[in-house]
Design a protein around this motif. Structure first.
Motif, PDB file in Angstrom:
ATOM      1  N   GLU A 169      13.597  50.579 101.081  1.00  8.75           N
ATOM      2  CA  GLU A 169      12.400  51.295 100.635  1.00  8.75           C
ATOM      3  C   GLU A 169      12.662  52.781 100.418  1.00  8.75           C
ATOM      4  O   GLU A 169      11.739  53.586 100.394  1.00  8.75           O
ATOM      5  CB  GLU A 169      11.284  51.127 101.664  1.00  8.75           C
ATOM      6  N   SER A 170      13.912  53.149 100.222  1.00 11.00           N
ATOM      7  CA  SER A 170      14.278  54.567 100.140  1.00 11.00           C
ATOM      8  C   SER A 170      13.862  55.213  98.820  1.00 11.00           C
ATOM      9  O   SER A 170      13.740  56.438  98.733  1.00 11.00           O
ATOM     10  CB  SER A 170      15.791  54.738 100.348  1.00 11.00           C
ATOM     11  N   VAL A 171      13.641  54.418  97.791  1.00  9.77           N
ATOM     12  CA  VAL A 171      13.219  54.926  96.481  1.00  9.77           C
ATOM     13  C   VAL A 171      11.837  54.346  96.175  1.00  9.77           C
ATOM     14  O   VAL A 171      11.590  53.161  96.440  1.00  9.77           O
ATOM     15  CB  VAL A 171      14.214  54.525  95.369  1.00  9.77           C
ATOM     16  N   THR A 172      10.946  55.134  95.639  1.00 12.49           N
ATOM     17  CA  THR A 172       9.610  54.639  95.311  1.00 12.49           C
ATOM     18  C   THR A 172       9.277  54.918  93.848  1.00 12.49           C
ATOM     19  O   THR A 172       9.721  55.913  93.270  1.00 12.49           O
ATOM     20  CB  THR A 172       8.527  55.290  96.199  1.00 12.49           C
ATOM     21  N   THR A 173       8.494  54.009  93.275  1.00 14.29           N
ATOM     22  CA  THR A 173       8.008  54.150  91.906  1.00 14.29           C
ATOM     23  C   THR A 173       6.545  53.717  91.875  1.00 14.29           C
ATOM     24  O   THR A 173       6.195  52.690  92.468  1.00 14.29           O
ATOM     25  CB  THR A 173       8.816  53.273  90.928  1.00 14.29           C
ATOM     26  N   GLN A 174       5.717  54.491  91.196  1.00  9.66           N
ATOM     27  CA  GLN A 174       4.294  54.159  91.107  1.00  9.66           C
ATOM     28  C   GLN A 174       3.968  53.571  89.725  1.00  9.66           C
ATOM     29  O   GLN A 174       4.561  53.969  88.711  1.00  9.66           O
ATOM     30  CB  GLN A 174       3.419  55.403  91.335  1.00  9.66           C
ATOM     31  N   TYR A 175       3.024  52.642  89.726  1.00  8.02           N
ATOM     32  CA  TYR A 175       2.531  52.054  88.492  1.00  8.02           C
ATOM     33  C   TYR A 175       1.009  52.010  88.538  1.00  8.02           C
ATOM     34  O   TYR A 175       0.411  51.801  89.596  1.00  8.02           O
ATOM     35  CB  TYR A 175       3.050  50.615  88.317  1.00  8.02           C
ATOM     36  N   LYS A 176       0.407  52.193  87.378  1.00 10.45           N
ATOM     37  CA  LYS A 176      -1.036  52.067  87.275  1.00 10.45           C
ATOM     38  C   LYS A 176      -1.433  50.589  87.342  1.00 10.45           C
ATOM     39  O   LYS A 176      -0.598  49.704  87.166  1.00 10.45           O
ATOM     40  CB  LYS A 176      -1.535  52.679  85.963  1.00 10.45           C
ATOM     41  N   ALA A 177      -2.718  50.357  87.572  1.00  9.56           N
ATOM     42  CA  ALA A 177      -3.223  48.985  87.575  1.00  9.56           C
ATOM     43  C   ALA A 177      -3.040  48.353  86.196  1.00  9.56           C
ATOM     44  O   ALA A 177      -3.062  49.041  85.166  1.00  9.56           O
ATOM     45  CB  ALA A 177      -4.701  48.964  87.965  1.00  9.56           C
ATOM     46  N   ARG A 178      -2.816  47.042  86.204  1.00  8.07           N
ATOM     47  CA  ARG A 178      -2.695  46.248  84.973  1.00  8.07           C
ATOM     48  C   ARG A 178      -1.519  46.705  84.100  1.00  8.07           C
ATOM     49  O   ARG A 178      -1.613  46.783  82.883  1.00  8.07           O
ATOM     50  CB  ARG A 178      -4.006  46.260  84.176  1.00  8.07           C
ATOM     51  N   THR A 179      -0.411  47.030  84.754  1.00 10.64           N
ATOM     52  CA  THR A 179       0.821  47.413  84.062  1.00 10.64           C
ATOM     53  C   THR A 179       1.836  46.277  84.148  1.00 10.64           C
ATOM     54  O   THR A 179       2.020  45.685  85.214  1.00 10.64           O
ATOM     55  CB  THR A 179       1.430  48.679  84.699  1.00 10.64           C
ATOM     56  N   ILE A 180       2.473  45.965  83.036  1.00 10.61           N
ATOM     57  CA  ILE A 180       3.567  44.995  83.053  1.00 10.61           C
ATOM     58  C   ILE A 180       4.822  45.728  83.529  1.00 10.61           C
ATOM     59  O   ILE A 180       5.317  46.643  82.863  1.00 10.61           O
ATOM     60  CB  ILE A 180       3.811  44.384  81.660  1.00 10.61           C
ATOM     61  N   ILE A 181       5.322  45.340  84.685  1.00 15.39           N
ATOM     62  CA  ILE A 181       6.483  46.008  85.279  1.00 15.39           C
ATOM     63  C   ILE A 181       7.768  45.470  84.660  1.00 15.39           C
ATOM     64  O   ILE A 181       8.690  46.220  84.348  1.00 15.39           O
ATOM     65  CB  ILE A 181       6.455  45.835  86.802  1.00 15.39           C
ATOM     66  N   TYR A 182       7.836  44.172  84.479  1.00 13.95           N
ATOM     67  CA  TYR A 182       8.868  43.581  83.631  1.00 13.95           C
ATOM     68  C   TYR A 182       8.351  42.262  83.079  1.00 13.95           C
ATOM     69  O   TYR A 182       7.490  41.621  83.670  1.00 13.95           O
ATOM     70  CB  TYR A 182      10.205  43.386  84.358  1.00 13.95           C
ATOM     71  N   HIS A 183       8.870  41.918  81.925  1.00 16.37           N
ATOM     72  CA  HIS A 183       8.426  40.711  81.237  1.00 16.37           C
ATOM     73  C   HIS A 183       9.289  39.512  81.631  1.00 16.37           C
ATOM     74  O   HIS A 183      10.441  39.662  82.058  1.00 16.37           O
ATOM     75  CB  HIS A 183       8.506  40.899  79.717  1.00 16.37           C
ATOM     76  N   GLN A 184       8.717  38.367  81.469  1.00 15.38           N
ATOM     77  CA  GLN A 184       9.486  37.129  81.541  1.00 15.38           C
ATOM     78  C   GLN A 184      10.610  37.190  80.510  1.00 15.38           C
ATOM     79  O   GLN A 184      10.399  37.678  79.399  1.00 15.38           O
ATOM     80  CB  GLN A 184       8.527  35.962  81.231  1.00 15.38           C
TER      81      GLN A 184
END
Length: 243
Positions: free
Chosen positions: A26-41
């Protein structure tokens, strides 16, 4: 606060070194907004993630354009590991709420497997636990009416959110739209809406303002044959516990 450590500590007593290993994930963090595709199939497999805050979902996009929600993931969960044996992801990942994720290269797990057998056994067991939760829901989708599917889905979310804090609260966060609920249990949005109203009229549960309140948990368990997969795991076979 590390929900990953809290979750793992619920099942086994972690050494100081094991806690340090988990914190390193957990040493690196990244934030994303709601309803964001983080990665696709079908995206190239890269980092694995620890969920630090918020809710995310793994999903599968079908050829006809429909979507199936495979799993909901909460703080303390590791996501993306099911695709580790492959070059591309078998499912996509999307945020449900604003989320904080901790990406780490999958090679870090090699260190865990090489030097920490109990922790390795627990990570393996938790992955099987997630599969069993999914199997329970798939059985419900294949064999149960819509109301029973929804009750099972809600009870699974309640069990996951309350297990590690050992809480008994019957009102809990449930920030899922009716579209997402339908995608998770194989119902249309119209059917989900009607089912929610029927369950409230029957005095079983309500879904309002991003929260669920369970009124009659015992009856719901009976109706959908719910099994709590979170409260207890057999760890007696772990390498460090075998005499």
């Amino acid at each position: 606060m590390s929900y990953l450590i809290e979750k793992m500590s619920y099942y086994i007593e972690l050494s100081a070194e094991e806690k340090t290993v988990l914190l390193d994930l957990e040493s690196v963090t990244t934030q994303y907004k709601a309803r964001t595709i983080i990665y696709h199939q079908e995206a190239q497999v890269g980092d694995i993630f620890v969920v630090r805050e918020g809710w995310v979902a793994t999903f599968s996009q079908l050829p006809n354009g429909n979507r199936t929600i495979l799993n909901i993931h909460y703080p303390g969960d590791i996501v993306g590991s099911s695709s580790m044996p492959f070059e591309v992801h078998a499912s996509g990942l999307m945020s449900i709420t604003p989320v904080t994720l901790c990406p780490f290269p999958k090679e870090k797990l090699a260190t865990v497997f090489r030097h920490h057998p109990n922790l390795s056994a627990l990570l393996y067991t938790v992955s099987l636990q997630e599969k069993m939760v999914l199997v329970d829901r798939l059985k419900a989708i294949g064999r149960m009416p819509g109301k029973n599917r929804l009750m099972l889905f809600v009870l699974q979310a309640h069990a996951r959110q309350t297990a590690f804090q050992q809480l008994d609260a019957l009102t809990f966060d449930f920030p899922l739209s009716q579209v997402l609920i339908g995608d998770a249990i194989g119902l249309t949005t119209v059917y989900v809406n009607r089912t929610v109203r029927e369950l409230e009229e029957e005095g079983l549960m309500s879904v309002r303002n991003r929260e669920v309140t369970i009124f009659n948990r015992r009856r719901m368990i009976e109706l959908c044959d719910f099994k709590d997969r979170y409260r207890q795991l057999d760890t007696t076979w772990f390498p460090g516990f075998i005499k």
